[in-house]
Scaffold this active site. Structure first.
Site, PDB file in Angstrom:
ATOM      1  N   GLY A   1       0.837  -1.199   0.000  1.00 38.91           N
ATOM      2  CA  GLY A   1       0.000   0.000   0.000  1.00 38.91           C
ATOM      3  C   GLY A   1       0.870   1.247   0.000  1.00 38.91           C
ATOM      4  O   GLY A   1       0.521   2.286   0.536  1.00 38.91           O
TER       5      GLY A   1
ATOM      6  N   GLY B   1      -0.335   4.911  -1.101  1.00 38.36           N
ATOM      7  CA  GLY B   1      -1.388   5.623  -0.364  1.00 38.36           C
ATOM      8  C   GLY B   1      -0.885   6.875   0.337  1.00 38.36           C
ATOM      9  O   GLY B   1       0.287   7.232   0.242  1.00 38.36           O
ATOM     10  N   GLN B   2      -1.811   7.525   1.082  1.00 37.89           N
ATOM     11  CA  GLN B   2      -1.470   8.804   1.733  1.00 37.89           C
ATOM     12  C   GLN B   2      -0.301   8.628   2.702  1.00 37.89           C
ATOM     13  O   GLN B   2       0.658   9.389   2.674  1.00 37.89           O
ATOM     14  CB  GLN B   2      -2.691   9.330   2.522  1.00 37.89           C
ATOM     15  N   LEU B   3      -0.367   7.600   3.558  1.00 39.57           N
ATOM     16  CA  LEU B   3       0.731   7.362   4.520  1.00 39.57           C
ATOM     17  C   LEU B   3       1.891   6.652   3.832  1.00 39.57           C
ATOM     18  O   LEU B   3       3.059   7.020   3.999  1.00 39.57           O
ATOM     19  CB  LEU B   3       0.192   6.508   5.679  1.00 39.57           C
TER      20      LEU B   3
ATOM     21  N   TYR C   1     -14.649  -0.215   8.872  1.00 37.45           N
ATOM     22  CA  TYR C   1     -13.208   0.072   8.981  1.00 37.45           C
ATOM     23  C   TYR C   1     -12.776  -0.009  10.443  1.00 37.45           C
ATOM     24  O   TYR C   1     -11.801  -0.681  10.791  1.00 37.45           O
ATOM     25  CB  TYR C   1     -12.946   1.477   8.425  1.00 37.45           C
TER      26      TYR C   1
ATOM     27  N   LYS D   1     -10.303  -2.659  12.332  1.00 35.64           N
ATOM     28  CA  LYS D   1      -9.117  -2.216  13.086  1.00 35.64           C
ATOM     29  C   LYS D   1      -9.170  -2.786  14.514  1.00 35.64           C
ATOM     30  O   LYS D   1      -8.159  -3.206  15.067  1.00 35.64           O
ATOM     31  CB  LYS D   1      -9.025  -0.699  13.113  1.00 35.64           C
TER      32      LYS D   1
HETATM   33  C1  VAH Z   1     -10.113   7.699   8.059  1.00 36.57           C
HETATM   34  N1  VAH Z   1      -8.033   8.955   7.812  1.00 36.57           N
HETATM   35  O1  VAH Z   1     -10.701   8.753   8.138  1.00 36.57           O
HETATM   36  C2  VAH Z   1      -8.596   7.710   8.273  1.00 36.57           C
HETATM   37  C3  VAH Z   1      -8.291   7.578   9.733  1.00 36.57           C
HETATM   38  C4  VAH Z   1      -8.712   8.662  11.919  1.00 36.57           C
HETATM   39  C5  VAH Z   1      -9.149   8.515  10.570  1.00 36.57           C
HETATM   40  O2  VAH Z   1      -8.385   6.269  10.136  1.00 36.57           O
HETATM   41  O3  VAH Z   1     -10.700   6.681   7.856  1.00 36.57           O
END
Ligand code: VAH
Length: 313
Positions: A6, A9-11, A140, A144
């Protein structure tokens, strides 16, 4: 050798550069689902990789002598609500594959990002503790939270040295966000510099934990470079730098660009933002492995407004 999954991506795009700075360009392989990401990596090897293609992943690890994996591929909070089962499958199965590979091939270390998205509506909102009730409302966030449990399980049961941070919203000028609820805080700078009004998808008082990308990169390298025994929490560490609302970010930008204007049009992401903390207590990261943030909203804003115009995406 380090494999970044990945990386586009942004990170990922900023972390890959930081890893090359620390270990040398030949020590890092950047990989991403999108072939187009190759253009971001003229300084190190790039491989197109679908993290769900386990055989290809295993072949890369074996043939390239990979000893560390940074697993940054995921479907983020907002996009995940559009395709819940796909988000669950990709986020969970990719982590499980990588934990299994780490166990089987005895990798030195694995990095996997968690998020403030693991917290939910009945989590304490202010100075959210490291250990607390977590009932995430997004797929999401659920992935996590489950992922954190699996990381701790693989560490305790198989000794896999996997390390993790619960990132706040990340903001930088070198990369674009990928479908999160905090993306407004990056998009706003692009609109301000283009002289356009910014239409914010959260209401003006949506106070959220945020972090300048430079701090997020430093925290990631700090935890990964820390001696193993200093990393006492093997689910994921709370991590914090600042908190602000869209109104406060707008005012910080307006103090540098007086013509800038904003409008607010909350959408489905408002409910997600409302379920997350206002601020997070990261005292465990500070005491266990010496975490300390550097950037507040003023320094971040100035840094972005100065650098963004000259950055080529
Ligand atoms: C999101 N930028 O918005 C990510 C992050 C804290 C937010 O996990 O899903």
């Amino acid at each position: 050798k380090i494999l970044v999954i990945g990386a586009g991506g942004q990170l990922g795009s900023e972390l890959t550069a930081a890893l090359c700075d620390q270990f040398g360009n030949e020590a890092v392989i950047a990989s991403d689902l999108h072939e187009g990401s190759a253009s971001k990596f003229d300084y190190c090897r790039f491989e197109q990789l679908d993290v769900m293609d386990i055989d290809r992943l295993k072949a890369l690890v074996k043939n390239e002598g990979i000893t560390q994996i940074y697993h940054l591929a995921a479907v983020l909070s907002a996009v995940g609500e559009k395709k819940p089962l796909f988000a669950w499958q990709l986020n969970m199965n990719s982590l499980l594959s990588i934990l299994e590979i780490a166990r089987e091939y005895k990798l030195d270390k694995v990095y996997w990002p968690s998020s403030i998205a693991v917290f939910g509506p009945n989590t304490p909102k202010t100075n959210t503790p490291q250990f607390c009730v977590k009932e995430p409302i997004t797929v999401y966030g659920i992935s996590k939270q489950a992922g954190e449990r699996w990381c701790q399980y693989y560490f305790e049961k198989y000794g896999v040295d996997v390390r993790s941070l619960r990132y706040p919203g990340l903001i930088g000028y070198k990369s674009l966000p990928g479908g999160g609820t905090t993306d407004y805080a990056v998009d706003i700078f692009h609109k301000a510099l283009a002289g356009e009004t910014f239409e914010c998808f959260l209401d003006e008082n949506s106070y959220l934990p945020m972090m300048y990308m430079a701090d997020a990169i430093k925290a990631t390298l700090d935890i990964m470079n820390a001696p193993k025994e200093r990393v006492k929490i093997r689910s994921s560490y709370n991590l914090a730098a600042m908190s602000f609302s869209p109104k406060e970010l707008y005012e910080a930008i307006k103090s540098e660009l007086s013509e800038f204007s904003i409008s607010y049009k909350p959408d489905f992401r408002q409910e997600i933002a409302d379920s997350w903390p206002d601020s997070v207590d990261d005292s465990h990261a500070r005491s266990d492995w010496g975490w300390k943030h550097q950037f507040g909203i003023k320094e971040m804003t100035r840094n972005i407004l100065v650098n963004l115009p000259n950055f080529q995406f």
